[in-house]
Design an enzyme around this catalytic site. Structure first.
Site, PDB file in Angstrom:
ATOM      1  N   SER A 101       0.850  -1.193   0.000  1.00 33.37           N
ATOM      2  CA  SER A 101       0.000   0.000   0.000  1.00 33.37           C
ATOM      3  C   SER A 101       0.879   1.233   0.000  1.00 33.37           C
ATOM      4  O   SER A 101       1.972   1.240   0.584  1.00 33.37           O
ATOM      5  CB  SER A 101      -0.880   0.029   1.249  1.00 33.37           C
ATOM      6  OG  SER A 101      -1.502   1.298   1.358  1.00 33.37           O
ATOM      7  N   TYR A 143      -2.873  -1.138  10.131  1.00 33.66           N
ATOM      8  CA  TYR A 143      -2.858  -1.650   8.752  1.00 33.66           C
ATOM      9  C   TYR A 143      -1.513  -1.334   8.083  1.00 33.66           C
ATOM     10  O   TYR A 143      -0.887  -2.187   7.453  1.00 33.66           O
ATOM     11  CB  TYR A 143      -4.011  -1.001   7.979  1.00 33.66           C
ATOM     12  CG  TYR A 143      -3.972  -1.185   6.485  1.00 33.66           C
ATOM     13  CD1 TYR A 143      -4.463  -2.338   5.892  1.00 33.66           C
ATOM     14  CD2 TYR A 143      -3.459  -0.183   5.656  1.00 33.66           C
ATOM     15  CE1 TYR A 143      -4.437  -2.497   4.507  1.00 33.66           C
ATOM     16  CE2 TYR A 143      -3.431  -0.334   4.280  1.00 33.66           C
ATOM     17  CZ  TYR A 143      -3.924  -1.497   3.721  1.00 33.66           C
ATOM     18  OH  TYR A 143      -3.898  -1.652   2.348  1.00 33.66           O
TER      19      TYR A 143
HETATM   20  P1  NAD Z   1     -11.463  -5.928  -1.052  1.00 31.69           P
HETATM   21  O1  NAD Z   1     -11.973  -5.810   0.330  1.00 31.69           O
HETATM   22  O2  NAD Z   1     -12.405  -5.785  -2.182  1.00 31.69           O
HETATM   23  O3  NAD Z   1     -10.656  -7.269  -1.266  1.00 31.69           O
HETATM   24  C1  NAD Z   1      -9.955  -7.920  -0.233  1.00 31.69           C
HETATM   25  C2  NAD Z   1      -9.912  -9.401  -0.550  1.00 31.69           C
HETATM   26  O4  NAD Z   1      -9.278 -10.090   0.539  1.00 31.69           O
HETATM   27  C3  NAD Z   1     -11.320  -9.977  -0.698  1.00 31.69           C
HETATM   28  O5  NAD Z   1     -11.352 -10.885  -1.770  1.00 31.69           O
HETATM   29  C4  NAD Z   1     -11.530 -10.689   0.619  1.00 31.69           C
HETATM   30  O6  NAD Z   1     -12.411 -11.778   0.533  1.00 31.69           O
HETATM   31  C5  NAD Z   1     -10.110 -11.165   0.932  1.00 31.69           C
HETATM   32  N1  NAD Z   1      -9.997 -11.430   2.363  1.00 31.69           N
HETATM   33  C6  NAD Z   1     -10.080 -10.530   3.358  1.00 31.69           C
HETATM   34  N2  NAD Z   1     -10.024 -11.165   4.543  1.00 31.69           N
HETATM   35  C7  NAD Z   1      -9.897 -12.487   4.276  1.00 31.69           C
HETATM   36  C8  NAD Z   1      -9.800 -13.659   5.083  1.00 31.69           C
HETATM   37  N3  NAD Z   1      -9.828 -13.591   6.425  1.00 31.69           N
HETATM   38  N4  NAD Z   1      -9.688 -14.857   4.467  1.00 31.69           N
HETATM   39  C9  NAD Z   1      -9.673 -14.941   3.116  1.00 31.69           C
HETATM   40  N5  NAD Z   1      -9.772 -13.879   2.309  1.00 31.69           N
HETATM   41  C10 NAD Z   1      -9.877 -12.667   2.878  1.00 31.69           C
HETATM   42  O7  NAD Z   1     -10.323  -4.807  -1.132  1.00 31.69           O
HETATM   43  P2  NAD Z   1      -9.196  -4.510  -2.234  1.00 31.69           P
HETATM   44  O8  NAD Z   1      -9.041  -3.045  -2.290  1.00 31.69           O
HETATM   45  O9  NAD Z   1      -9.458  -5.258  -3.489  1.00 31.69           O
HETATM   46  O10 NAD Z   1      -7.910  -5.091  -1.496  1.00 31.69           O
HETATM   47  C11 NAD Z   1      -6.958  -5.932  -2.121  1.00 31.69           C
HETATM   48  C12 NAD Z   1      -5.574  -5.614  -1.571  1.00 31.69           C
HETATM   49  O11 NAD Z   1      -5.202  -4.292  -1.962  1.00 31.69           O
HETATM   50  C13 NAD Z   1      -5.503  -5.634  -0.045  1.00 31.69           C
HETATM   51  O12 NAD Z   1      -4.303  -6.267   0.364  1.00 31.69           O
HETATM   52  C14 NAD Z   1      -5.466  -4.167   0.324  1.00 31.69           C
HETATM   53  O13 NAD Z   1      -4.827  -3.934   1.540  1.00 31.69           O
HETATM   54  C15 NAD Z   1      -4.694  -3.587  -0.850  1.00 31.69           C
HETATM   55  N6  NAD Z   1      -4.877  -2.154  -1.036  1.00 31.69           N
HETATM   56  C16 NAD Z   1      -6.094  -1.642  -1.369  1.00 31.69           C
HETATM   57  C17 NAD Z   1      -6.226  -0.254  -1.519  1.00 31.69           C
HETATM   58  C18 NAD Z   1      -7.533   0.373  -1.889  1.00 31.69           C
HETATM   59  O14 NAD Z   1      -7.657   1.610  -1.797  1.00 31.69           O
HETATM   60  N7  NAD Z   1      -8.527  -0.371  -2.324  1.00 31.69           N
HETATM   61  C19 NAD Z   1      -5.114   0.572  -1.318  1.00 31.69           C
HETATM   62  C20 NAD Z   1      -3.898   0.011  -0.985  1.00 31.69           C
HETATM   63  C21 NAD Z   1      -3.772  -1.351  -0.845  1.00 31.69           C
END
Ligand code: NAD
Length: 258
Positions: A150, A163
């Site tokens: 991130s 986080y």
């Molecule tokens: P999201 O919430 O849509 O996706 C997260 C995914 O992780 C989902 O598929 C969820 O089912 C899975 N997950 C969460 N907890 C789980 C568990 N206990 N067991 C199994 N699966 C689990 O969010 P996203 O934005 O697509 O996030 C994906 C990655 O990107 C993450 O690592 C997040 O930290 C990172 N990220 C996102 C952003 C943003 O702004 N969206 C920014 C920086 C980093």
């Protein structure tokens, strides 16, 4: 499937691959020819939809279930992966591992409970660590490990301190493993999204927050999951064979100015 199919013959596993950024990564890797294991934690329907979308695009994928952040999660994941590949008559080898699954804890230092802290570390840091440890024997030489980090590890966001710490640990796992796995031709990199339009960010429904997060990018918009998936696809490809141990910004220039 892409006419270039630069990932033809490769097998990929994307954790949290059924929605958000993980779904876009799964779709993109499959579009490039990889057989993709779409891992999911709770939502079988979402995983099945993603698999169907991939198949409709001419790609190949299957769903793999394992709840992360609980004891034995990595072993559960790998035995589900092995079982699904065996059902398809394939060996258990892997070329591309994308540690994407994650949660956030939108609380400043004063409000983070021990339970919050343990859970976010269990899912975001401990799970990828043991998924890699238990998966290494399956990863072919010349393979790829891509950890989704991130932009929060480069800019201070007090509101998500716990986080941020989980992703900072992942960044240094990335650096360290790149050195260890270099002799096998395996690259290990972190790809770091900024403000991206997914369900992890429910506050994006608030217009003022959308505006502020959009303005944080040099391009004055929110990131879309495909913006991140395209970078991951490059890192997964042979074109990125000379890139390892790196933290690769995929934030649209978030906070380059202020
Ligand atoms: P999201 O919430 O849509 O996706 C997260 C995914 O992780 C989902 O598929 C969820 O089912 C899975 N997950 C969460 N907890 C789980 C568990 N206990 N067991 C199994 N699966 C689990 O969010 P996203 O934005 O697509 O996030 C994906 C990655 O990107 C993450 O690592 C997040 O930290 C990172 N990220 C996102 C952003 C943003 O702004 N969206 C920014 C920086 C980093």
């Amino acid at each position: 499937m892409s006419s270039t199919a630069r990932l033809a013959g490769k097998t990929a596993l994307v954790t949290g691959g059924s929605r958000g950024i993980g779904r876009a990564i799964s779709r993109r890797l499959a579009h490039e020819g990889a057989l993709v294991a779409v891992h999911y934690g709770h939502d079988l329907g979402a995983a099945e939809r993603t698999v169907k979308e991939i198949e409709a695009d001419g790609g190949r994928a299957f769903a793999v279930h394992a709840e992360l952040g609980v004891p034995g999660d990595a072993d559960t994941l790998w035995s589900a992966f092995d079982g699904a590949l065996a059902d398809r008559g394939a060996d258990g080898a892997l070329d591309i591992l994308v540690n994407n699954a994650g949660i956030t804890v939108p609380r400043p230092l004063a409000d983070v409970t021990e339970a919050d802290y343990d859970r976010v570390f269990a899912i975001n840091t401990k799970a990828p660590f043991f998924i890699i440890q238990r998966g290494l024997a399956r990863l072919r030489d010349g393979g790829r490990i891509i950890n989704v980090s991130s932009v929060a590890t480069r800019v201070a966001f007090p509101a998500i301190v716990s986080y941020t710490m989980t992703k900072a640990a992942l960044d240094y796992l990335t650096l360290t493993l790149a050195q260890e796995l270099g002799p096998r031709g395996i690259t290990v990199n972190a790809v770091a999204p900024g403000y991206t339009e997914t369900e992890i960010n429910p506050t994006l429904a608030i217009p003022e927050i959308r505006r502020r997060y959009s303005e944080a990018s040099a391009f004055n918009r929110l990131g879309q999951p495909t913006d991140i998936a395209d970078v991951v696809a490059f890192v997964a490809s042979d074109d990125a064979r000379w890139v390892t141990g790196q933290w690769i910004d995929a934030s649209g220039g978030a906070h380059l100015g202020v």
